[in-house]
Design a protein around this motif. Structure first.
Motif, PDB file in Angstrom:
ATOM      1  N   THR A   7       8.308  77.755  -8.537  1.00  0.00           N
ATOM      2  CA  THR A   7       9.022  77.681  -7.262  1.00  0.00           C
ATOM      3  C   THR A   7      10.509  77.511  -7.554  1.00  0.00           C
ATOM      4  O   THR A   7      10.890  76.957  -8.583  1.00  0.00           O
TER       5      THR A   7
ATOM      6  N   GLN B 170      11.668  79.624  -2.527  1.00  0.00           N
ATOM      7  CA  GLN B 170      10.203  79.718  -2.490  1.00  0.00           C
ATOM      8  C   GLN B 170       9.633  78.390  -2.976  1.00  0.00           C
ATOM      9  O   GLN B 170       9.298  78.236  -4.138  1.00  0.00           O
ATOM     10  N   THR B 171       9.519  77.455  -2.059  1.00  0.00           N
ATOM     11  CA  THR B 171       9.124  76.094  -2.428  1.00  0.00           C
ATOM     12  C   THR B 171       7.623  75.857  -2.359  1.00  0.00           C
ATOM     13  O   THR B 171       7.143  74.830  -2.816  1.00  0.00           O
TER      14      THR B 171
ATOM     15  N   THR C 225       2.455  80.506  -1.752  1.00  0.00           N
ATOM     16  CA  THR C 225       3.049  81.762  -1.286  1.00  0.00           C
ATOM     17  C   THR C 225       4.164  82.286  -2.189  1.00  0.00           C
ATOM     18  O   THR C 225       4.707  83.357  -1.937  1.00  0.00           O
ATOM     19  N   SER C 226       4.500  81.558  -3.240  1.00  0.00           N
ATOM     20  CA  SER C 226       5.597  81.969  -4.116  1.00  0.00           C
ATOM     21  C   SER C 226       5.278  83.286  -4.823  1.00  0.00           C
ATOM     22  O   SER C 226       4.165  83.510  -5.286  1.00  0.00           O
ATOM     23  N   THR C 227       6.282  84.138  -4.908  1.00  0.00           N
ATOM     24  CA  THR C 227       6.140  85.409  -5.631  1.00  0.00           C
ATOM     25  C   THR C 227       6.683  85.318  -7.053  1.00  0.00           C
ATOM     26  O   THR C 227       6.740  86.314  -7.759  1.00  0.00           O
TER      27      THR C 227
END
Length: 162
Positions: free
Chosen positions: A55, A59-60, A64-66
């Motif tokens: 993260t 994007q924490t 769902t982080s990419t």
């Protein structure tokens, strides 16, 4: 004439100092980002190769982080001296989809800086008892500059084993 020379020389030194202060900040942050990725990879046993999630300040949520970190052998193209070759991988996306991420660092003043992070993992020793990890990070804007504004990518290397 002496006074003008002294004042102009002082102004040039101040400008160079401000430029170097910014480049040191970018260099230190790139080192920290590369170190974070290296720690993720080196924490995985050599007989496993999961895809890890990181993260950043945008994007924490790990769900769902990419920002994916592939820990399998392979990776970004290396130069003859062992550094990551950002030029070679810019032309092809063969390895970049799994061994590259754009990591965003947010400053206290709302400034966001994106770092291009790439890595390469090679097996070490008979039977692959260890892995040589090379991680490089650069800030794309400063990498495109010439002269005093140019900042080389930061490259870190380590050997990890079971």
């Amino acid at each position: 004439m002496v006074l003008i020379t002294g004042v102009l020389g002082g102004m040039v030194m101040i400008i160079m100092g401000v430029t170097r202060d910014n480049s040191n900040r970018v260099d230190t942050t790139a080192t920290n980002v590369a170190q974070a990725v290296m720690e993720q990879i080196s924490g995985v046993p050599t007989n496993k190769s999961p895809v890890l999630v990181m993260t950043d300040c945008l994007q924490t949520d790990p769900i769902t982080s990419t920002l994916k970190v592939n820990t399998a052998v392979g990776g970004a193209t290396l130069k003859a001296n062992g550094d990551i070759d950002f030029q070679a991988d810019s032309a092809t996306t063969l390895n970049l989809s799994q061994y590259q991420m754009n990591f965003t660092v947010c400053g206290s003043n709302g400034l966001q800086t994106v770092y291009d992070v790439r890595w390469n993992i090679k097996p070490v020793g008979a039977g692959g008892w260890g892995k040589m990890i090379t991680v490089a990070a650069r800030q794309p804007f400063t990498a495109s500059q010439k002269g005093i504004g140019f900042i080389r990518p930061v490259t870190l290397r380590t050997i990890a084993s079971m």
